[in-house]
Design a protein around this motif. Sequence first.
Motif, PDB file in Angstrom:
ATOM      1  N   PHE A 114       0.858  -1.180   0.000  1.00 28.77           N
ATOM      2  CA  PHE A 114       0.000   0.000   0.000  1.00 28.77           C
ATOM      3  C   PHE A 114       0.897   1.233   0.000  1.00 28.77           C
ATOM      4  O   PHE A 114       1.824   1.327   0.790  1.00 28.77           O
ATOM      5  N   VAL A 115       0.593   2.160  -0.892  1.00 32.76           N
ATOM      6  CA  VAL A 115       1.291   3.450  -0.910  1.00 32.76           C
ATOM      7  C   VAL A 115       0.261   4.494  -0.512  1.00 32.76           C
ATOM      8  O   VAL A 115      -0.826   4.574  -1.101  1.00 32.76           O
ATOM      9  N   ILE A 116       0.594   5.261   0.522  1.00 29.37           N
ATOM     10  CA  ILE A 116      -0.320   6.290   0.994  1.00 29.37           C
ATOM     11  C   ILE A 116      -0.491   7.334  -0.112  1.00 29.37           C
ATOM     12  O   ILE A 116       0.481   7.779  -0.715  1.00 29.37           O
ATOM     13  N   SER A 117      -1.735   7.694  -0.380  1.00 32.24           N
ATOM     14  CA  SER A 117      -2.022   8.658  -1.450  1.00 32.24           C
ATOM     15  C   SER A 117      -1.290   9.969  -1.187  1.00 32.24           C
ATOM     16  O   SER A 117      -1.269  10.459  -0.045  1.00 32.24           O
ATOM     17  N   THR A 144      -3.799  16.140   7.023  1.00 25.80           N
ATOM     18  CA  THR A 144      -4.813  16.977   6.391  1.00 25.80           C
ATOM     19  C   THR A 144      -4.832  16.670   4.898  1.00 25.80           C
ATOM     20  O   THR A 144      -3.898  16.050   4.364  1.00 25.80           O
ATOM     21  N   TYR A 145      -5.898  17.109   4.253  1.00 22.88           N
ATOM     22  CA  TYR A 145      -6.002  16.971   2.807  1.00 22.88           C
ATOM     23  C   TYR A 145      -6.896  18.084   2.289  1.00 22.88           C
ATOM     24  O   TYR A 145      -7.713  18.633   3.003  1.00 22.88           O
ATOM     25  N   ASN A 146      -6.710  18.382   1.033  1.00 21.43           N
ATOM     26  CA  ASN A 146      -7.573  19.330   0.338  1.00 21.43           C
ATOM     27  C   ASN A 146      -8.502  18.476  -0.516  1.00 21.43           C
ATOM     28  O   ASN A 146      -8.040  17.682  -1.340  1.00 21.43           O
ATOM     29  N   PRO A 204      -7.883  12.050  -5.315  1.00 24.77           N
ATOM     30  CA  PRO A 204      -8.169  11.363  -6.579  1.00 24.77           C
ATOM     31  C   PRO A 204      -9.598  10.819  -6.569  1.00 24.77           C
ATOM     32  O   PRO A 204     -10.175  10.597  -5.505  1.00 24.77           O
ATOM     33  N   GLU A 205     -10.165  10.610  -7.740  1.00 21.80           N
ATOM     34  CA  GLU A 205     -11.538  10.101  -7.832  1.00 21.80           C
ATOM     35  C   GLU A 205     -11.631   8.630  -7.439  1.00 21.80           C
ATOM     36  O   GLU A 205     -12.668   8.177  -6.996  1.00 21.80           O
ATOM     37  N   ASP A 206     -10.541   7.886  -7.624  1.00 18.39           N
ATOM     38  CA  ASP A 206     -10.579   6.460  -7.271  1.00 18.39           C
ATOM     39  C   ASP A 206      -9.328   6.079  -6.483  1.00 18.39           C
ATOM     40  O   ASP A 206      -8.318   6.745  -6.516  1.00 18.39           O
ATOM     41  N   THR A 255     -13.395   4.830  -3.861  1.00 19.69           N
ATOM     42  CA  THR A 255     -13.787   6.101  -4.470  1.00 19.69           C
ATOM     43  C   THR A 255     -13.584   7.253  -3.490  1.00 19.69           C
ATOM     44  O   THR A 255     -13.513   7.053  -2.269  1.00 19.69           O
ATOM     45  N   LYS A 256     -13.544   8.435  -4.049  1.00 19.19           N
ATOM     46  CA  LYS A 256     -13.435   9.654  -3.255  1.00 19.19           C
ATOM     47  C   LYS A 256     -14.639   9.793  -2.324  1.00 19.19           C
ATOM     48  O   LYS A 256     -14.496  10.153  -1.152  1.00 19.19           O
ATOM     49  N   GLU A 257     -15.827   9.473  -2.822  1.00 18.53           N
ATOM     50  CA  GLU A 257     -17.046   9.587  -2.018  1.00 18.53           C
ATOM     51  C   GLU A 257     -16.999   8.674  -0.797  1.00 18.53           C
ATOM     52  O   GLU A 257     -17.387   9.058   0.308  1.00 18.53           O
ATOM     53  N   LYS A 258     -16.513   7.428  -0.989  1.00 14.78           N
ATOM     54  CA  LYS A 258     -16.408   6.483   0.137  1.00 14.78           C
ATOM     55  C   LYS A 258     -15.427   7.001   1.182  1.00 14.78           C
ATOM     56  O   LYS A 258     -15.658   6.903   2.383  1.00 14.78           O
TER      57      LYS A 258
END
Length: 167
Positions: free
Chosen positions: A58-61, A106-108, A113-115, A143-146
């Motif tokens: 796993f690579v952290i986004s 934190t994140y913006n 990403p969308e997926d 997904t971004k929504e999840k």
Amino acid sequence: MKKVTFLLATLLIGGMMLTGCKKTPTPSTPDTPSTPTTKTVVYKMDNTYVDKTTSTTFVISPCFHFSFSYKDANGTMVTVNDPTLPWSKEITVTTPFEAKLEGTATYNEADLPEDRINYDALVYILGGGTQVPQEHYVRSFPTKEKFLEYMGNHPDLMSYSYTLSVN
């Protein structure tokens, strides 16, 4: 009669010798403080994790930004803002020492990403032959929504605090 007198005299002299002698106390050594020892403590923030059970990497986004503080050898908290991961800091401490690393992620939302979003604070403290934490659980979202839904319900996952006693 001579034998009895001699025996009584011998016992009397022997008894006087045992009761008449005082033991000189052995001088006690004062409690000297033990010599302080030094050990190496390593603080780490990583961005890659391999699950040992599935051998999945796993690579952290990269959309996450970390800000954290660690305790230096003098006991002062030192702040690190948005380091390039992986990051590590090695210090030499005098034991006993309580190592500490705490911070936030934190994140913006626009940068997400969308997926496939992978998130965890891959924090390690190594010292005195032990490590904290022992295991990580990378959260992977399709997904971004999840991701946004999950983090909305679990905002505490965006902060962390770890300590390790080094003796």
